[in-house]
Design a protein around this motif. Sequence first.
Motif, PDB file in Angstrom:
ATOM      1  N   ASP A 344       0.841  -1.189   0.000  1.00  0.00           N
ATOM      2  CA  ASP A 344       0.000   0.000   0.000  1.00  0.00           C
ATOM      3  C   ASP A 344       0.884   1.249   0.000  1.00  0.00           C
ATOM      4  OD1 ASP A 344      -2.403  -1.399  -0.003  1.00  0.00           O
ATOM      5  OD2 ASP A 344      -2.329  -1.685   2.181  1.00  0.00           O
ATOM      6  N   TYR A 345       0.237   2.400  -0.159  1.00  0.00           N
ATOM      7  CA  TYR A 345       0.952   3.675  -0.254  1.00  0.00           C
ATOM      8  C   TYR A 345       1.710   3.966   1.038  1.00  0.00           C
ATOM      9  CZ  TYR A 345       1.728   8.687  -0.739  1.00  0.00           C
ATOM     10  OH  TYR A 345       2.300   9.925  -0.809  1.00  0.00           O
ATOM     11  N   PRO A 346       2.956   4.460   0.959  1.00  0.00           N
ATOM     12  CA  PRO A 346       3.740   4.619  -0.262  1.00  0.00           C
ATOM     13  C   PRO A 346       4.382   3.291  -0.665  1.00  0.00           C
ATOM     14  CG  PRO A 346       4.976   5.459   1.609  1.00  0.00           C
ATOM     15  CD  PRO A 346       3.630   5.036   2.147  1.00  0.00           C
ATOM     16  N   SER A 347       4.301   2.961  -1.912  1.00  0.00           N
ATOM     17  CA  SER A 347       4.744   1.657  -2.396  1.00  0.00           C
ATOM     18  C   SER A 347       5.903   1.817  -3.371  1.00  0.00           C
ATOM     19  CB  SER A 347       3.591   0.952  -3.109  1.00  0.00           C
ATOM     20  OG  SER A 347       3.276   1.637  -4.310  1.00  0.00           O
ATOM     21  N   LEU A 351       7.347   4.930  -6.092  1.00  0.00           N
ATOM     22  CA  LEU A 351       8.726   5.294  -6.428  1.00  0.00           C
ATOM     23  C   LEU A 351       8.936   5.209  -7.933  1.00  0.00           C
ATOM     24  CD1 LEU A 351      11.675   5.935  -5.729  1.00  0.00           C
ATOM     25  CD2 LEU A 351      12.035   3.495  -5.321  1.00  0.00           C
ATOM     26  N   LEU A 352       8.426   4.147  -8.547  1.00  0.00           N
ATOM     27  CA  LEU A 352       8.550   4.010  -9.996  1.00  0.00           C
ATOM     28  C   LEU A 352       7.828   5.131 -10.723  1.00  0.00           C
ATOM     29  CD1 LEU A 352       8.128   0.179 -10.620  1.00  0.00           C
ATOM     30  CD2 LEU A 352      10.096   1.583 -11.228  1.00  0.00           C
ATOM     31  N   SER A 353       6.648   5.469 -10.232  1.00  0.00           N
ATOM     32  CA  SER A 353       5.886   6.552 -10.844  1.00  0.00           C
ATOM     33  C   SER A 353       6.664   7.857 -10.811  1.00  0.00           C
ATOM     34  CB  SER A 353       4.542   6.703 -10.121  1.00  0.00           C
ATOM     35  OG  SER A 353       3.775   7.731 -10.681  1.00  0.00           O
ATOM     36  N   GLN A 354       7.325   8.136  -9.673  1.00  0.00           N
ATOM     37  CA  GLN A 354       8.132   9.344  -9.567  1.00  0.00           C
ATOM     38  C   GLN A 354       9.336   9.303 -10.496  1.00  0.00           C
ATOM     39  OE1 GLN A 354       9.173   9.789  -5.450  1.00  0.00           O
ATOM     40  NE2 GLN A 354       7.033   9.898  -4.779  1.00  0.00           N
ATOM     41  N   THR A 355       9.821   8.103 -10.788  1.00  0.00           N
ATOM     42  CA  THR A 355      10.969   7.947 -11.683  1.00  0.00           C
ATOM     43  C   THR A 355      10.560   8.075 -13.143  1.00  0.00           C
ATOM     44  OG1 THR A 355      11.991   6.452 -10.070  1.00  0.00           O
ATOM     45  CG2 THR A 355      12.892   6.433 -12.298  1.00  0.00           C
ATOM     46  N   ILE A 356       9.408   7.529 -13.493  1.00  0.00           N
ATOM     47  CA  ILE A 356       8.960   7.505 -14.885  1.00  0.00           C
ATOM     48  C   ILE A 356       8.372   8.841 -15.318  1.00  0.00           C
ATOM     49  CG2 ILE A 356       7.315   6.423 -16.480  1.00  0.00           C
ATOM     50  CD1 ILE A 356       7.627   3.843 -14.792  1.00  0.00           C
ATOM     51  N   ILE A 357       7.556   9.452 -14.446  1.00  0.00           N
ATOM     52  CA  ILE A 357       6.879  10.712 -14.801  1.00  0.00           C
ATOM     53  C   ILE A 357       7.029  11.731 -13.674  1.00  0.00           C
ATOM     54  CG2 ILE A 357       5.189   9.973 -16.522  1.00  0.00           C
ATOM     55  CD1 ILE A 357       3.246   9.426 -14.187  1.00  0.00           C
ATOM     56  N   PRO A 358       8.251  12.132 -13.347  1.00  0.00           N
ATOM     57  CA  PRO A 358       8.435  13.092 -12.250  1.00  0.00           C
ATOM     58  C   PRO A 358       7.750  14.429 -12.514  1.00  0.00           C
ATOM     59  CG  PRO A 358      10.463  12.845 -13.509  1.00  0.00           C
ATOM     60  CD  PRO A 358       9.539  11.761 -13.973  1.00  0.00           C
ATOM     61  N   GLY A 359       7.516  14.766 -13.784  1.00  0.00           N
ATOM     62  CA  GLY A 359       6.899  16.041 -14.124  1.00  0.00           C
ATOM     63  C   GLY A 359       5.394  16.058 -14.005  1.00  0.00           C
ATOM     64  N   ASP A 364      -1.635  12.749 -10.180  1.00  0.00           N
ATOM     65  CA  ASP A 364      -1.552  11.858 -11.341  1.00  0.00           C
ATOM     66  C   ASP A 364      -0.565  10.726 -11.117  1.00  0.00           C
ATOM     67  OD1 ASP A 364      -3.474  13.144 -12.826  1.00  0.00           O
ATOM     68  OD2 ASP A 364      -2.065  14.428 -13.897  1.00  0.00           O
ATOM     69  N   ARG A 365       0.541  11.013 -10.440  1.00  0.00           N
ATOM     70  CA  ARG A 365       1.512   9.952 -10.156  1.00  0.00           C
ATOM     71  C   ARG A 365       0.909   8.901  -9.238  1.00  0.00           C
ATOM     72  NH1 ARG A 365       5.140  14.347  -9.254  1.00  0.00           N
ATOM     73  NH2 ARG A 365       5.157  13.855  -7.016  1.00  0.00           N
ATOM     74  N   ARG A 366       0.128   9.369  -8.259  1.00  0.00           N
ATOM     75  CA  ARG A 366      -0.520   8.436  -7.324  1.00  0.00           C
ATOM     76  C   ARG A 366      -1.504   7.534  -8.067  1.00  0.00           C
ATOM     77  NH1 ARG A 366      -2.015   5.454  -3.720  1.00  0.00           N
ATOM     78  NH2 ARG A 366      -0.115   4.529  -4.460  1.00  0.00           N
ATOM     79  N   ARG A 367      -2.274   8.117  -8.973  1.00  0.00           N
ATOM     80  CA  ARG A 367      -3.244   7.328  -9.741  1.00  0.00           C
ATOM     81  C   ARG A 367      -2.521   6.313 -10.635  1.00  0.00           C
ATOM     82  NH1 ARG A 367      -5.320  11.118 -12.498  1.00  0.00           N
ATOM     83  NH2 ARG A 367      -6.870  11.730 -10.955  1.00  0.00           N
ATOM     84  N   TYR A 368      -1.439   6.755 -11.269  1.00  0.00           N
ATOM     85  CA  TYR A 368      -0.669   5.854 -12.126  1.00  0.00           C
ATOM     86  C   TYR A 368      -0.103   4.691 -11.315  1.00  0.00           C
ATOM     87  CZ  TYR A 368       2.939   4.357 -15.474  1.00  0.00           C
ATOM     88  OH  TYR A 368       3.736   3.630 -16.325  1.00  0.00           O
ATOM     89  N   TYR A 435      15.740  16.427 -25.360  1.00  0.00           N
ATOM     90  CA  TYR A 435      14.883  17.474 -24.801  1.00  0.00           C
ATOM     91  C   TYR A 435      15.329  17.792 -23.376  1.00  0.00           C
ATOM     92  CZ  TYR A 435      11.849  16.151 -28.678  1.00  0.00           C
ATOM     93  OH  TYR A 435      11.352  15.865 -29.933  1.00  0.00           O
ATOM     94  N   ASP A 436      15.143  19.048 -22.977  1.00  0.00           N
ATOM     95  CA  ASP A 436      15.530  19.473 -21.631  1.00  0.00           C
ATOM     96  C   ASP A 436      14.416  19.160 -20.645  1.00  0.00           C
ATOM     97  OD1 ASP A 436      18.162  20.597 -21.926  1.00  0.00           O
ATOM     98  OD2 ASP A 436      17.230  22.135 -23.160  1.00  0.00           O
ATOM     99  N   GLY A 437      14.334  17.899 -20.270  1.00  0.00           N
ATOM    100  CA  GLY A 437      13.346  17.449 -19.300  1.00  0.00           C
ATOM    101  C   GLY A 437      13.891  16.260 -18.557  1.00  0.00           C
ATOM    102  N   ASP A 438      13.142  15.787 -17.553  1.00  0.00           N
ATOM    103  CA  ASP A 438      13.613  14.636 -16.779  1.00  0.00           C
ATOM    104  C   ASP A 438      12.590  13.510 -16.739  1.00  0.00           C
ATOM    105  OD1 ASP A 438      11.780  15.875 -15.165  1.00  0.00           O
ATOM    106  OD2 ASP A 438      13.147  16.268 -13.509  1.00  0.00           O
ATOM    107  N   ASN A 439      11.612  13.537 -17.654  1.00  0.00           N
ATOM    108  CA  ASN A 439      10.609  12.484 -17.706  1.00  0.00           C
ATOM    109  C   ASN A 439      11.035  11.355 -18.634  1.00  0.00           C
ATOM    110  OD1 ASN A 439       8.136  13.408 -16.117  1.00  0.00           O
ATOM    111  ND2 ASN A 439       8.596  15.212 -17.352  1.00  0.00           N
ATOM    112  N   HIS A 440      10.669  10.135 -18.258  1.00  0.00           N
ATOM    113  CA  HIS A 440      10.858   8.979 -19.143  1.00  0.00           C
ATOM    114  C   HIS A 440       9.699   8.914 -20.133  1.00  0.00           C
ATOM    115  CE1 HIS A 440      12.306   5.128 -20.466  1.00  0.00           C
ATOM    116  NE2 HIS A 440      11.251   4.480 -20.032  1.00  0.00           N
TER     117      HIS A 440
END
Length: 464
Positions: A344-347, A351-359, A364-368, A435-440
Amino acid sequence: MQQQRLAAILSLDVVGFSRMMQKDSPTLLAALNSLYRKIVTPAVARHHGRIVKLLGDGALIEFSSAIEALECAYAIQKRLREADLPFSYPEPIRLRAGLHAGDVVVEGDDLFGDAVNIAARIQAAAHPGGILLSHIFRTLAGSHIKIPLKREGRHSFKGIEQPIELLSVDFTDPDVAEHRRRHAEMQEIKFCTTKDKVRLAWTTNGSGPPIVKAPNWISHLQLDWLGPGFAPITTSISAKYGLVRFDARGNGLSDWDVAEISFERFIDDMEAVFDAAGVDRAPIIAFSQGCSIAAAFAARHPERVSAIVMIGGFALGRARRGGARDLKLAEAFRAMMTAGWDDDYPSLRDLLSQTIIPGASEEDRRRYAEHMREMITPENLGRFRDVIDYLDVTELLPQVTAPCLVAHCRGDRMHPIREGQRLAAGLPNARFIAYDGDNHLVPENDPVWPLLERDVQGFLKEYV
């Protein structure tokens, strides 16, 4: 003489100002002067604000109305997100924006006080191109806000005693969001059978010439419409073409109880979907390890692939990259995923969600992260990692004759940009864009998104 009054404060800051000044200060200052003259100052005037002071790397702006302050910040950032914006150095110039409201101390034309300091702290926490605002600011703005907002939780800041509850501006068009929800509910899910009798779920979104999406590590034909990573590109492409998507074996709506999960089977599965959808020849769009699958499929069936778009891709899995650290990371990732997938949260999924779509927004990250749990079992996830971490398509890349667009964010936390560069270097007909971003996976809230959409649509137009 000092005075005190209630004010809505907008704090703006130029992202990467010091770095860019060291490279070419005259060019940067000229671009910033033009940006403020053509965008910021007119927007402030339209919304009845006052520029308190312009700093080398930002601005402090006062408003008597919280709604006017928010609408001004939105207008500025919206304009700076346009793909053809001329303000660059040579990269696009990005601003961070922070909004807070409270008592300020007035000394002449200048402002001081907690409201000013808190707005600056909030601004520093915003993503490039983003807008963060305090819950206090939101409350003072009242119930007439039309700009969509997302919850970002409580944040602690140095020098501020109590955590502050924040919200972010959501740049997604509400009509587009509703369009996605309808697609998720109404799309027709079909099934085809592979050579080894596995049922694959697939669908076609939109109409027109076909484009086939390669399978990525986990997916779900219905939930992907709601996720910040895949929904933007799916919406964009299906608006002009017939986008064929499918869930890989072992996850999503495809069969989960399968005897074999392997790289060779992933290639076979792409052939099965091409055949089931009646696609003789088409471009492929691929993400992450799907880029390697697309390359292998194109090497095996060059007559069926007219072009490939590769986003966040790599040719070597983590365990194949030659470093002891990469191998340890691969082993640790697999162990953590299989052991903590259902937490359960935080799971681990968070962490993966923050790594894949930090932006993306925290909401939205929680839902993903919650959606990930519905996409695959921990057991199949471990089997996927055994394939992904050890894949190596470097020897196949010279056989890919199709033109390829290889796109990667410089700060990608999932797979570093050097892996995208390695992938592009091995392809005989590739164009690489950074691109100048940090999202996967690039969400719409990332100002990189309009640029990526422009480049992908421009490339596909040549080869569909």
